[in-house]
Scaffold this motif. Structure first.
Motif, PDB file in Angstrom:
ATOM      1  N   UNK A 177       0.822  -1.309  -0.124  1.00 21.05           N
ATOM      2  CA  UNK A 177      -0.294  -0.105   0.108  1.00 21.05           C
ATOM      3  C   UNK A 177       0.917   1.237  -0.023  1.00 21.05           C
ATOM      4  N   UNK A 178       0.102   2.414  -0.460  1.00 20.33           N
ATOM      5  CA  UNK A 178       0.889   3.673  -0.536  1.00 20.33           C
ATOM      6  C   UNK A 178       0.732   4.298   0.840  1.00 20.33           C
ATOM      7  N   UNK A 179       1.871   4.453   1.688  1.00 17.50           N
ATOM      8  CA  UNK A 179       1.711   5.031   2.841  1.00 17.50           C
ATOM      9  C   UNK A 179       2.434   6.344   3.122  1.00 17.50           C
ATOM     10  N   UNK A 180       3.234   6.621   2.035  1.00 20.51           N
ATOM     11  CA  UNK A 180       3.797   7.866   2.076  1.00 20.51           C
ATOM     12  C   UNK A 180       3.921   8.398   0.595  1.00 20.51           C
ATOM     13  N   UNK A 181       3.670   9.562   0.389  1.00 21.26           N
ATOM     14  CA  UNK A 181       3.792  10.277  -0.595  1.00 21.26           C
ATOM     15  C   UNK A 181       4.684   9.847  -1.823  1.00 21.26           C
ATOM     16  N   UNK A 182       4.330   9.382  -2.940  1.00 19.51           N
ATOM     17  CA  UNK A 182       5.235   9.099  -4.058  1.00 19.51           C
ATOM     18  C   UNK A 182       4.973  10.040  -5.277  1.00 19.51           C
ATOM     19  N   UNK A 183       5.919  10.422  -5.967  1.00 17.14           N
ATOM     20  CA  UNK A 183       5.742  11.459  -7.292  1.00 17.14           C
ATOM     21  C   UNK A 183       4.740  10.633  -8.152  1.00 17.14           C
ATOM     22  N   UNK A 184       3.828  11.355  -8.516  1.00 19.10           N
ATOM     23  CA  UNK A 184       2.730  11.298  -9.606  1.00 19.10           C
ATOM     24  C   UNK A 184       2.032   9.557  -9.337  1.00 19.10           C
ATOM     25  N   UNK A 185       2.035   9.137  -8.240  1.00 16.14           N
ATOM     26  CA  UNK A 185       1.198   7.816  -7.721  1.00 16.14           C
ATOM     27  C   UNK A 185       0.218   8.092  -6.797  1.00 16.14           C
ATOM     28  N   UNK A 243      -3.078   6.263  -4.352  1.00 13.33           N
ATOM     29  CA  UNK A 243      -3.580   5.126  -3.745  1.00 13.33           C
ATOM     30  C   UNK A 243      -4.525   4.389  -4.510  1.00 13.33           C
ATOM     31  N   UNK A 244      -5.108   4.790  -5.636  1.00 14.09           N
ATOM     32  CA  UNK A 244      -5.844   3.927  -6.335  1.00 14.09           C
ATOM     33  C   UNK A 244      -5.125   3.250  -7.207  1.00 14.09           C
ATOM     34  N   UNK A 245      -3.920   3.664  -7.611  1.00 14.83           N
ATOM     35  CA  UNK A 245      -2.887   2.654  -8.365  1.00 14.83           C
ATOM     36  C   UNK A 245      -2.505   1.677  -7.760  1.00 14.83           C
ATOM     37  N   UNK A 246      -2.029   1.976  -6.344  1.00 19.26           N
ATOM     38  CA  UNK A 246      -1.567   0.953  -5.490  1.00 19.26           C
ATOM     39  C   UNK A 246      -2.475   0.057  -4.715  1.00 19.26           C
ATOM     40  N   UNK A 247      -3.193   0.872  -3.812  1.00 14.41           N
ATOM     41  CA  UNK A 247      -3.986   0.077  -3.077  1.00 14.41           C
ATOM     42  C   UNK A 247      -5.285  -0.478  -3.923  1.00 14.41           C
ATOM     43  N   UNK A 248      -5.747  -0.111  -4.682  1.00 11.36           N
ATOM     44  CA  UNK A 248      -6.851  -0.576  -5.439  1.00 11.36           C
ATOM     45  C   UNK A 248      -6.448  -1.480  -6.484  1.00 11.36           C
ATOM     46  N   UNK A 249      -5.647  -0.993  -7.607  1.00  9.87           N
ATOM     47  CA  UNK A 249      -5.597  -1.543  -8.882  1.00  9.87           C
ATOM     48  C   UNK A 249      -4.267  -2.554  -8.778  1.00  9.87           C
ATOM     49  N   UNK A 270     -14.724   6.723   6.985  1.00 10.63           N
ATOM     50  CA  UNK A 270     -13.701   7.567   6.419  1.00 10.63           C
ATOM     51  C   UNK A 270     -13.555   7.407   4.918  1.00 10.63           C
ATOM     52  N   UNK A 271     -14.715   6.995   4.251  1.00  6.54           N
ATOM     53  CA  UNK A 271     -14.721   6.636   2.722  1.00  6.54           C
ATOM     54  C   UNK A 271     -14.411   7.816   2.098  1.00  6.54           C
ATOM     55  N   UNK A 272     -14.365   9.322   2.545  1.00  8.74           N
ATOM     56  CA  UNK A 272     -14.219  10.439   1.465  1.00  8.74           C
ATOM     57  C   UNK A 272     -12.473  10.568   1.879  1.00  8.74           C
ATOM     58  N   UNK A 273     -11.789   9.681   2.278  1.00  8.51           N
ATOM     59  CA  UNK A 273     -10.086   9.778   2.297  1.00  8.51           C
ATOM     60  C   UNK A 273      -9.910   8.908   1.071  1.00  8.51           C
ATOM     61  N   UNK A 274      -8.916   9.479   0.082  1.00 12.03           N
ATOM     62  CA  UNK A 274      -8.714   8.680  -0.791  1.00 12.03           C
ATOM     63  C   UNK A 274      -8.219   7.318  -0.554  1.00 12.03           C
ATOM     64  N   UNK A 275      -7.274   7.361   0.319  1.00 12.74           N
ATOM     65  CA  UNK A 275      -6.482   6.033   0.706  1.00 12.74           C
ATOM     66  C   UNK A 275      -7.446   4.898   1.135  1.00 12.74           C
ATOM     67  N   UNK A 315      -3.067  13.674   0.041  1.00 10.49           N
ATOM     68  CA  UNK A 315      -3.783  12.398   0.204  1.00 10.49           C
ATOM     69  C   UNK A 315      -3.319  11.625   1.717  1.00 10.49           C
ATOM     70  N   UNK A 316      -2.121  11.707   2.039  1.00 11.49           N
ATOM     71  CA  UNK A 316      -1.695  11.139   3.143  1.00 11.49           C
ATOM     72  C   UNK A 316      -2.098  12.173   4.227  1.00 11.49           C
TER      73      UNK A 316
END
Ligand SMILES: NC(=O)c1ccc[n+]([C@@H]2O[C@H](COP(=O)([O-])OP(=O)(O)OC[C@H]3O[C@@H](n4cnc5c(N)ncnc54)[C@H](OP(=O)(O)O)[C@@H]3O)[C@@H](O)[C@H]2O)c1
Length: 297
Positions: A82-90, A92-98, A126-131, A259-260
């Motif tokens: 999962x994405x727990x720290x900001x990464x450039x141009x990435x 949560x949808x890409x990592x945590x979901x897809x 907390x569903x309004x939070x992207x992650x 997001x974070x």
């Protein structure tokens, strides 16, 4: 011997889960993007696991083709990727979901027996939070897939409390809100036992909420971090509206950071207290971090 794929094995929880599976007699395949990370201890004292891992599979969730065949020959898939720290141009949808969806599709193809996934406690609030949404979109895919599964829903990890420790080390802590919301954080080793139990059990329990043995307010948690460092607590409370405004502005120029931040702002408003388990105490974790900090100086 059963084989498990641990996705996110280089992270805080993943290292403990890989170790727990190994201790229970599993052959462990670690899915990571940077294999070298497994050879050294993590920033929150999570162990090096290069020596206990049987196989390393290198893949990156941003390149979903690289996850193909990660599950070949595997009985159980465990994912805390999962994405727990900001990464450039990435996102949560890409990592945590897809990313996790790609792992699930591969697991279905290879006849995996069970998929264990880490989401978050209190997700419905907390569903309004992207992650959180990305986690729950994956949970929906998992439930619809026909794959036997369990979703483990932990409160904050000790590693998250490690962020409070880092701020206390600087001598001054800015805290959003009045700091009176409560949490029972959990150590990675205690949570790993719950995760591996979920993999080994017959499968009745599909949603497992879990937290650590002690409940604290955020103020108590930070005070404990200062005390472990032998420092006088110095905490400045910031009104929640300032956090909301900072989040709003950050959203314009750094979506990853926003997001974070949005998760942190939302959690500061809620009590996060789940059914308690485990034996590791936060005070000992802070003392261990303080001791490590002292030897580094
Ligand atoms: N921390 C908490 O308090 C907490 C509470 C509840 C739920 N959770 C959830 O639990 C999960 C694990 O949390 P954690 O604290 O152990 O996180 P972590 O230490 O940041 O570990 C995340 C793992 O995901 C991997 N990862 C990230 N981006 C990737 C990518 N593009 N491709 C492949 N792997 C990638 C990381 O690899 P690298 O090492 O290469 O970055 C790492 O192995 C997360 O989904 C988190 O949302 C966390």
């Amino acid at each position: 011997m059963k084989k498990v794929l641990v996705a996110g094995a280089s992270g805080y929880l993943g290292r403990y889960v890989a170790s727990e599976f190994k201790a229970r007699g599993f052959s462990v395949r670690a899915l990571v993007r940077t294999p070298e990370k497994l050879a050294s201890e993590g920033p929150n004292l999570e162990p090096a696991i290069a020596d206990i891992v049987d196989e390393v599979f290198t893949g990156d969730a941003t390149d979903r083709a690289s996850l193909k065949n990660a599950s070949r020959g595997v009985d159980i898939v465990f994912s805390c990727m999962g994405l727990t720290k900001p990464q450039d141009n990435v996102t949560s949808e890409e990592i945590d979901h897809l990313g996790n969806k790609a792992l699930l599709e591969d697991a279905l193809l290879h006849g995996v027996e069970k998929f264990i996934y880490i989401s978050v406690y209190n997700a419905e609030n907390m569903l309004d939070v992207d992650v959180v949404k990305a986690h729950e979109d994956f949970v929906a895919d998992l439930k619809a897939s026909g794959m036997p599964y369990a979703v483990v829903r932990p409160t904050g990890f000790f590693s998250d409390m490690g962020m409070f420790f880092s701020m206390a080390r600087s001598g001054h802590m800015f805290m959003l809100g009045d700091g009176e919301n409560r949490v029972n954080p959990i150590h990675g080793a205690d949570l790993a036992k719950v995760c591996v139990d979920a993999a080994e059990k017959g499968g009745d329990e599909k949603e497992i909420g879990v937290g650590g043995p002690d409940t604290f307010t955020f103020n108590e948690t930070v005070t404990m971090a200062f005390e472990a460092l032998g420092k006088k607590p110095w905490i400045t409370h910031i009104p929640m509206w300032v956090g909301d405004a900072a989040l709003f502005v950050t959203g314009f120029f750094n979506k990853g950071l926003a997001g974070v931040m949005s998760f942190a702002v939302t959690v500061s408003r809620l009590d996060t207290v789940a059914p308690a388990t485990g034996t590791h105490r936060l005070v000992d974790f802070f003392r261990d971090l303080a001791a490590k900090n002292a030897t580094k100086r």
